[in-house]
Enzyme design. Structure first.
Site, PDB file in Angstrom:
ATOM      1  N   TYR A  45       0.818  -1.209   0.000  1.00 50.25           N
ATOM      2  CA  TYR A  45       0.000   0.000   0.000  1.00 50.25           C
ATOM      3  C   TYR A  45       0.854   1.262   0.000  1.00 50.25           C
ATOM      4  O   TYR A  45       1.725   1.446   0.848  1.00 50.25           O
ATOM      5  CB  TYR A  45      -0.945   0.023   1.194  1.00 50.25           C
ATOM      6  N   GLY A  53     -18.309  -1.414  -2.872  1.00 51.45           N
ATOM      7  CA  GLY A  53     -18.249  -1.759  -4.293  1.00 51.45           C
ATOM      8  C   GLY A  53     -17.457  -0.773  -5.112  1.00 51.45           C
ATOM      9  O   GLY A  53     -17.923  -0.322  -6.160  1.00 51.45           O
ATOM     10  N   GLY A  80     -17.012   2.202  -4.675  1.00 55.38           N
ATOM     11  CA  GLY A  80     -17.672   3.503  -4.733  1.00 55.38           C
ATOM     12  C   GLY A  80     -19.048   3.461  -5.370  1.00 55.38           C
ATOM     13  O   GLY A  80     -19.822   4.421  -5.258  1.00 55.38           O
TER      14      GLY A  80
END
Length: 354
Positions: free
Chosen positions: A62, A217, A219
Site C-alpha cells: 500500500y 463496491g 464507490g
C-alpha cells in the site's frame, strides 16, 4: 448488530479481540496520487481509536510502503492497543522475481521489512495477500508456523484465494499441528456476493473470521454514479488513477449494479441514512459467518460519516429487499442439491444445530 467499535468480537477460531469494523489504510499516504496526506491519515486513526477501534488493516504494497511507515509513526506510545494486520505477496520491486509471490523467501523478506516500517516487534495478523498458484501449500503453511514460533507474527490469515486452496491449507495445518489460518479477507458487498457460493460457508466451517474489502463496491454503493457513466467511462484504464476508472475497469458500471443501487437508495431513505452507510450496515447485519467491513477513506470526515453505519437499524422486510435485489444465481452443486434433498431425507425433518 454491534453499535460500537468497542463491542469486540473474537476473530475466527482465535481468542483475539477485534472491533466489528476495521480501519483500512490503503489510502494512508498520497504516493499514488489519490490518498490522504499524513495529517489527514493520522486524524482518521485517532477518530477510530478514540472510539475504541483496534483493528487496523494495511499491506506492504500500500502506497509503496508509506501506509505501514505512517502507521508505525502514528502508533508510537499506543502500539499495544492496536491489532495490526498486514500482508505480503504483491511485488514491491518490479523486475525482481522474488520480491513478490507466496513463497517462503518472499514471506520472510517481506515480514522483516514490514516490522521495520511499522516500528514494531510483532505483527498481530499476517496475511497471504493474493494467491499466485505457484508456491506449494506446505511451504506457505510451514512458513507461517515458523513466523509464529519466532514471535514475528501472532496469527496467520489469507486473502483473495480460491476456497478449495484455503481448505487444503487449513486442513494441512490442523493435521501437522501448525498455526492455523484465523482470518479470510475477501471482496464482499451488495454488488459482489459470489463469495457466498463457497468462500463464506468454508470460512464458517473451518473457523476463519471474515473481513470484507471494498464494502462500497469501489464507490458504486455511495450512489454518486449514474447510468450515464456506463458509456462515459467505457474502456477506461483501471490504473489511470481516477476512482471512476477503477469502478469501470473492474466492471462496476453495469445495469444490474445500478438496479441494486436503486433499491439501496430507497432503503437508505427509509432508514434515514446515506446509501454508503446503508450498504455497510447490510454487511454488519450478516450472520454465519459474521462479516467485518474494512473501511478506508480519503478524508477524516468521510471516514467518520461511514462509521455511522453502526447506527443503522433495518426491519426484516428492508433486509429482504436488499437481499433480493442483489441475489446471485446458485452454481453447481448448490443449484442441484436442494432438488434432490427430499430424496436424501426420505420425508424426515432434519436440521443441523449451530
Amino acid at each position: 448488530m454491534s453499535k460500537r467499535l468497542n463491542d469486540y468480537l473474537t476473530l475466527g477460531r482465535s481468542g483475539l479481540r477485534v472491533s466489528p469494523v476495521s480501519l483500512g489504510t490503503m489510502t494512508f499516504g498520497d504516493d499514488w496520487g489519490w490518498g490522504a496526506a499524513e495529517a489527514e491519515s493520522r486524524r482518521m486513526l485517532d477518530i477510530y481509536m478514540e472510539r475504541g477501534g483496534n483493528f487496523i488493516d494495511t499491506a506492504n504494497f500500500y502506497t509503496g510502503g508509506t501506509s505501514e511507515t505512517l502507521l508505525g509513526r502514528f502508533l508510537a506510545g499506543r502500539r499495544d492497543n492496536a491489532v495490526i494486520a498486514t500482508k505480503y505477496s504483491l511485488n514491491t520491486e518490479p523486475g525482481h522475481p522474488n520480491a513478490g509471490g507466496n513463497h517462503r523467501r518472499n514471506m520472510v523478506r517481506a515480514v522483516e521489512a514490514s516490522l521495520r516500517r511499522l516500528d514494531t516487534d510483532y505483527i498481530d495478523l499476517y496475511y497471504l495477500h493474493v494467491w499466485d498458484g505457484l508456491a506449494p501449500i506446505e511451504e506457505i503453511m510451514r512458513g507461517f508456523d515458523d513466523l509464529v514460533t519466532a514471535g514475528k507474527i501472532v496469527y496467520a490469515g489469507i486473502s483473495d484465494t480460491p476456497a478449495w486452496q484455503v481448505a487444503r491449507m487449513q486442513t494441512l495445518a490442523d493435521l501437522r499441528g501448525w498455526a492455523p489460518l484465523v482470518a479470510l479477507q475477501i471482496e464482499h458487498s451488495l454488488i459482489e456476493r459470489t463469495v457466498e457460493h463457497d468462500l463464506l460457508p468454508m470460512a464458517q466451517e473451518l473457523g476463519l473470521g471474515v473481513l470484507a474489502w471494498s464494502p462500497l463496491g469501489m464507490g458504486m454503493l455511495t450512489g454518486k454514479y449514474t447510468r450515464e457513466d456506463i458509456e462515459k467511462h467505457k474502456g477506461a484504464d483501471v490504473w489511470s488513477g481516477t476512482r471512476s476508472a477503477v469502478v469501470s475497469g473492474m466492471g462496476g458500471f453495469s445495469d444490474r449494479n445500478f438496479d441494486i443501487v436503486d433499491v439501496l437508495k430507497q432503503v437508505a431513505a427509509e432508514v434515514g441514512h446515506s446509501p454508503a452507510q446503508t450498504a455497510i450496515a447490510w454487511l454488519l447485519a450478516k450472520q454465519m459467518p459474521t462479516v467485518i467491513p474494512i473501511l478506508g477513506a480519503r478524508t477524516a470526515a468521510q471516514f467518520e460519516e461511514n462509521l455511522a453505519a453502526l447506527e443503522v437499524t433495518f426491519t426484516d422486510a428492508q433486509l429482504r429487499r436488499l437481499d433480493e435485489a442483489s441475489a446471485i444465481t446458485p452454481i453447481f452443486p448448490h443449484s442441484f442439491l436442494p432438488r434432490v434433498m427430499p430424496q436424501v431425507l426420505g420425508g424426515a425433518s432434519v436440521v443441523r444445530p449451530r
